[in-house]
Design an enzyme around this catalytic site. Structure first.
Site, short mmCIF file in Angstrom:
data_model
loop_
_atom_site.label_atom_id
_atom_site.label_comp_id
_atom_site.label_asym_id
_atom_site.label_seq_id
_atom_site.Cartn_x
_atom_site.Cartn_y
_atom_site.Cartn_z
N CYS A 92 0.83 -1.20 0.00
CA CYS A 92 0.00 0.00 0.00
C CYS A 92 0.87 1.26 0.00
O CYS A 92 1.43 1.60 -1.03
CB CYS A 92 -1.00 -0.04 1.15
SG CYS A 92 -2.43 1.01 0.83
N HIS A 150 -3.67 -4.99 0.55
CA HIS A 150 -3.08 -5.52 1.79
C HIS A 150 -3.21 -7.04 1.82
O HIS A 150 -4.18 -7.57 2.37
CB HIS A 150 -3.79 -4.94 3.01
CG HIS A 150 -3.53 -3.49 3.24
ND1 HIS A 150 -2.49 -3.05 4.02
CD2 HIS A 150 -4.17 -2.40 2.79
CE1 HIS A 150 -2.50 -1.72 4.04
NE2 HIS A 150 -3.50 -1.30 3.30
N GLU A 197 -1.79 -9.09 3.62
CA GLU A 197 -1.67 -9.67 4.97
C GLU A 197 -3.02 -10.05 5.58
O GLU A 197 -3.11 -10.91 6.44
CB GLU A 197 -0.91 -8.72 5.92
CG GLU A 197 -1.61 -7.41 6.28
CD GLU A 197 -1.31 -6.27 5.31
OE1 GLU A 197 -1.05 -6.55 4.12
OE2 GLU A 197 -1.37 -5.10 5.74
N1 GLN Z 1 -1.82 6.77 2.80
C1 GLN Z 1 -1.95 5.99 1.61
C2 GLN Z 1 -3.31 6.13 0.96
O1 GLN Z 1 -4.22 6.57 1.60
C3 GLN Z 1 -1.65 4.54 1.91
C4 GLN Z 1 -2.70 3.86 2.71
C5 GLN Z 1 -2.27 2.55 3.28
O2 GLN Z 1 -1.09 2.25 3.28
N2 GLN Z 1 -3.20 1.78 3.81
O3 GLN Z 1 -3.48 5.77 -0.18
#
Ligand code: GLN
Length: 557
Positions: A382, A508, A510
């Site tokens: 992410c 994600h 995970e």
């Molecule tokens: N801050 C980034 C976004 O909002 C990454 C978000 C995250 O890593 N969950 O896209």
């Protein structure tokens, strides 16, 4: 089919592992071929944990349907096959939100709206929904007995026993039996007080899961049984263990499942925990280790990256390795190059996890540059994918000012910018791109080799995206877009083909890794890290031999 309900409450102090206890009971019941579902009530006023700081609340666990939930739901999914959604996590805030909406619509037909029965009815309806189509619904009540906030939930589970019957409900209370070093004694008083507190609100626990650092003797068990009005057999030693995956085995050894079945008048098959036993055997007998550095924010707080840590453990155990995790505060890497290199040199792989806000970004970029240039396996999740894209644009493609509009709204090169679908949305709660979305993988990429398929579904939680206007520049420079949404709108995965392992993903992974089904990305990342470790070891060994055989070379150096 009407479900049986197991209610899990906690006493004495928080952090006794109620969530793990609930998940482990679910695991044991599944091992007897019963169908289970699990849910958690959180007695705070936030509508969901999505807007809460990870320092306060720990990780926000995202389900397929895009709900932002408590991290205990992560344990539920990792320990059982229950499919969780927004129905499985309720906060006081969300219950009230629902009631107030009804009240404004006039649904209560002029009645006074009260905690009893309106709030408790809403809570009971949520429980019954989760109880549909399963043999057992396990309901965890957040907080500690005696908290003002949790009273409506306690009252609702008291009413549930009245309503669905004694033989269909089971009260499990997780409590603490501390060992007092000065007296060299285990103390039962906190447990007695906690049960008294429960009794005062009309709940008699059936099973006491006593958290302790040593086995409870028969004498201690019978003392607790006598004072707390439970069977001696129902006083369970919930001893501390080194791996959370051993908890179901500890409970099985103490007979928790057999007891639950007896109290609930439930017939079930023999317990089959073979796979879990094998898993725990592997966890405790690694052939070697692998050393991973996680560069991020909130890293000093263990709970903020719960699922990530577990997914890495799953990946390591899949290769019979012990995971050495090192949490590196990103800001600390921003200083001088020599100290940064000295720090990063230790690791067999570097991971930049999800995160929000500007703090530490430059440190993450430095760590990514190091991994890219030194061929150290790198995995960006992410925010980790976003920063990897920025690093590439800056240091390989020459766009020195490349950035995300999240960190620098005025940047001339917005390689990462606000999701187009969210332009103009300023509200923070529940407004990200959330939940499971399909991603199409480019044939012949590392991502393809890792997944072994061309279409995947992974969970998301982000507000910014890769700006496809920069696709031409970065791909000409050698970065590969290896995954995108089927309609091509969003970039989902990036990689560097010449690198041994360099992957970034917008989702994600995970959240979907389980101990018995390690996620392919984590399995492959750990494999690459271990390979790098072996090579590095071989190289060092060769260098040492060289120095021994040709000391004159060393002197010249
Ligand atoms: N801050 C980034 C976004 O909002 C990454 C978000 C995250 O890593 N969950 O896209």
């Amino acid at each position: 089919m009407s479900a049986k309900y197991i209610f899990v409450t906690g006493g004495v102090v928080s952090s006794l592992g109620k969530g793990l206890a609930a998940a482990s009971i679910g695991c044991l019941l599944e091992s007897r071929s019963l169908k289970v579902n699990l849910m958690k009530f959180d007695p705070y006023l936030n509508v969901d944990p999505g807007t809460m700081s990870p320092f306060q609340h720990g990780e926000v666990f995202v389900t397929d349907d895009g709900s932002e939930t408590d991290l205990d739901l992560g344990h539920y999914e990792r320990f059982t096959h229950a499919r969780l959604s927004r129905d499985n996590n309720w906060t006081t805030g969300r219950i009230y939100e629902q009631i107030i909406a009804k009240e404004r619509r006039g649904d209560y037909l002029g009645k006074t709206v009260q905690v009893i029965p309106h709030v408790t009815n809403e809570i009971k309806a949520a429980m019954k929904k989760v109880g549909q189509d399963v043999d057992v619904a396990i309901v965890e009540i957040g907080g500690t007995v005696g908290d003002i906030e949790s009273l409506p939930f306690m009252e609702a589970i008291r009413q549930m026993r009245q309503e669905v019957g004694r033989e269909n409900t089971l009260f499990v209370h997780v409590t603490l039996v501390p060992f007092i070093a000065a007296a060299q004694e285990l103390k039962t008083k906190p447990t007695q007080h906690s049960v008294k507190e429960l009794l005062s609100i009309g709940i008699q626990p059936d099973i006491l899961l006593c958290r302790t650092d040593r086995f409870l003797s028969k004498e201690i068990k019978s003392k607790i049984a006598l004072f707390c009005n439970v069977e001696e057999e129902a006083v369970i030693t919930a001893k501390d263990v080194a791996s959370i995956y051993e908890v179901p085995l500890v409970f099985a050894h103490e007979g928790v499942d057999a007891l639950a079945l007896r109290y609930l008048h439930l017939a079930a098959k023999e317990r089959d925990l073979q796979q879990w036993e094998e898993l725990v055997r592997r966890v405790y007998n690694p052939k070697d280790e692998v050393n991973i550095g996680i560069v991020g924010k909130y890293v000093e707080y263990e709970d903020s990256y719960k699922s990530l840590k577990e997914a890495l453990v799953h990946g390591a155990v899949a290769h019979n390795l012990k995971l050495q995790l090192n949490w590196i505060e990103a800001e600390g890497l921003e200083a001088d190059e020599a100290s940064r290199e000295a720090q990063l040199e230790e690791y067999d792989g570097i991971l930049v996890p999800g995160g929000f806000g500007k703090r530490g970004i430059e440190g993450m970029l430095q760590a990514i540059r190091y991994a890219r240039e030194k061929n150290v396996p790198f995995f960006g999740i992410c925010l980790g994918m976003q920063t990897a894209s920025i690093e590439y644009a800056r240091n390989v493609c020459g766009l020195a000012q490349a950035n995300s509009s999240e960190f620098d709204p005025a940047t001339p090169h917005r390689v990462i910018y606000k999701l187009r679908e969210l332009r103009g949305v300023e509200e923070l709660g529940g407004t990200m791109r959330l939940g499971a979305w399909t991603c199409k993988i480019e044939p012949g990429t590392l991502a393809h080799r890792v997944y072994g398929q061309l279409e995947i579904s992974e969970r998301h939680r982000h507000r910014y995206e890769f700006n496809r206007e920069y696709e031409g520049v970065v791909t000409a420079g050698g970065l590969r877009i290896s995954g995108a949404t089927p309609d091509g709108t969003y970039v989902e995965m990036i990689e560097i083909s010449e690198h041994p392992f360099f992957i970034g993903c917008q989702f994600h992974p995970e959240f979907k890794s389980k101990p018995l089904e390690p996620h392919p990305l984590f399995r492959s990342f750990i494999a690459a890290c271990y390979e790098y470790r072996q090579q590095r070891k071989a190289r060092r060994h060769a260098e040492e031999v060289e120095m021994f055989l040709r000391p004159e070379k060393l002197a010249r150096r």
